[in-house]
Write a protein that holds these residues in place. Sequence first.
Motif, PDB file in Angstrom:
ATOM      1  N   LEU A 291       1.134 -59.706   2.913  1.00  0.00           N
ATOM      2  CA  LEU A 291       0.355 -58.841   2.023  1.00  0.00           C
ATOM      3  C   LEU A 291      -0.212 -57.649   2.784  1.00  0.00           C
ATOM      4  CD1 LEU A 291      -1.510 -61.529  -0.109  1.00  0.00           C
ATOM      5  CD2 LEU A 291       0.204 -59.903  -0.936  1.00  0.00           C
ATOM      6  N   GLU A 293       1.092 -56.320   5.515  1.00  0.00           N
ATOM      7  CA  GLU A 293       2.222 -55.447   5.845  1.00  0.00           C
ATOM      8  C   GLU A 293       2.626 -54.597   4.640  1.00  0.00           C
ATOM      9  OE1 GLU A 293       5.310 -57.875   7.458  1.00  0.00           O
ATOM     10  OE2 GLU A 293       4.407 -57.920   9.468  1.00  0.00           O
ATOM     11  N   LYS A 294       2.582 -55.184   3.454  1.00  0.00           N
ATOM     12  CA  LYS A 294       2.896 -54.407   2.251  1.00  0.00           C
ATOM     13  C   LYS A 294       1.917 -53.247   2.094  1.00  0.00           C
ATOM     14  CE  LYS A 294       3.086 -54.659  -2.799  1.00  0.00           C
ATOM     15  NZ  LYS A 294       2.928 -55.533  -3.999  1.00  0.00           N
ATOM     16  N   ARG A 297       2.704 -50.588   4.761  1.00  0.00           N
ATOM     17  CA  ARG A 297       3.899 -49.790   4.479  1.00  0.00           C
ATOM     18  C   ARG A 297       3.607 -48.736   3.401  1.00  0.00           C
ATOM     19  NH1 ARG A 297       6.454 -54.855   4.734  1.00  0.00           N
ATOM     20  NH2 ARG A 297       6.516 -54.963   2.453  1.00  0.00           N
ATOM     21  N   THR A 306      -1.162 -48.209  -2.426  1.00  0.00           N
ATOM     22  CA  THR A 306      -1.733 -48.931  -1.290  1.00  0.00           C
ATOM     23  C   THR A 306      -3.168 -49.357  -1.549  1.00  0.00           C
ATOM     24  OG1 THR A 306      -2.080 -48.874   1.096  1.00  0.00           O
ATOM     25  CG2 THR A 306      -2.575 -46.860  -0.103  1.00  0.00           C
ATOM     26  N   ALA A 309      -2.965 -52.635  -3.356  1.00  0.00           N
ATOM     27  CA  ALA A 309      -2.329 -53.596  -2.451  1.00  0.00           C
ATOM     28  C   ALA A 309      -3.304 -54.053  -1.373  1.00  0.00           C
ATOM     29  CB  ALA A 309      -1.084 -52.979  -1.815  1.00  0.00           C
TER      30      ALA A 309
END
Length: 377
Positions: A291, A293-294, A297, A306, A309
């Motif tokens: 999660l 890393e998502k 990115r 983001t 996220a």
Amino acid sequence: MRTRPEAPELVVLGRFVDGEVAPHANAWERAEEIPGDVRARVGELGLWAPFLPVESGGAGMDMVTLGRVHEEVGRGCSSLRSLLTVHTMVTATVHRWGDDEQRERWLPALATGETLGAFCLTDPDFSGSDATAAGTVAVADHGSWTLTGRKKWITGGQRAGLLLVFADTATGMSAFLVPADHPGVRVTPVRHMLGTTASMLATIEFDDVRLGPGALVGPPGWAAGTVMTGALDLGRYSVACGSVGIVRAALAASAAYTSQRSAGGGLLRDLPQIRAKISDMVTARDAGRLLCEKAGRLKDAGDPATIMATWVAKYFASTAAARTASDAVQIHGANGCGPDYPVARLYRDAKVMEIIEGSTQIQELTIADDAYREVAG
């Protein structure tokens, strides 16, 4: 969890955490301070602001790797990671929203850690969850400003050299860069906190502090939807990644302990209840990192998704850290409640992760609101 070889900087950082951070974190907690030589070592390793471009004194590090840095530091000491968090918030603000003069004045020292930044948002008379409420006031006077008020729970406030202060102005919330040694600024340590006690929290008072026009970040009344939102998103990301670090530390401590302690003629590790908890910890570690890393990115891609996220990553990782640390204490039994093992500190620090940078309850409201908007849309 290793799906690819670690970046060289993470390998070096891992050795630093194993050799110079984790073994001393309990002592720092008791002393309620990260020693100056440790803060200097962080600077030597280039970890205070590695996300800055090379021309600004950083390493041009991407957000995914920065998240792994904060995870690794959080594995060793949440208090040290908290200092990195607020310093990141201040430094990124100066880099993104500061004018040329502000960047030239502050970025070189922020990049090396010679000057530490503190994020001054929460007023003691308002709920910390209401980021738009500020009892601190800045009054304009022929281009200059007079700043009056008080901020509390300021991470790193005892040692910071630069304060990013949010204050009400006639046109709305504004942000100011205030040197900590400026006349009228008074710093009082906050002691005996539940967790992250070595992060050197402070109450900071501003008694008719006179600031020139160069202290203002961006236009007046502009900070709430830009500076504050962007900085808090970075802080939330760091806390999410640091929470994954807590999960990793709790898992490592529990696996080591249960591999050595016996009960009923066998090792603790052979008990089904223990193996179930270890399995949960592994799953929390891997899911939390994915999660984060998502979110990283999406930050690297400049995708506004983001923001949500990061909310999701922080919600999952902080609650997982609290649950995992609690299980680690349970696994250690009476030893888990004493000073000789790291899990009691992890337990205290994990509780703080559920409160800072958006409490669990605020996150539940925010994430649910987004889900309903998605369905309605």
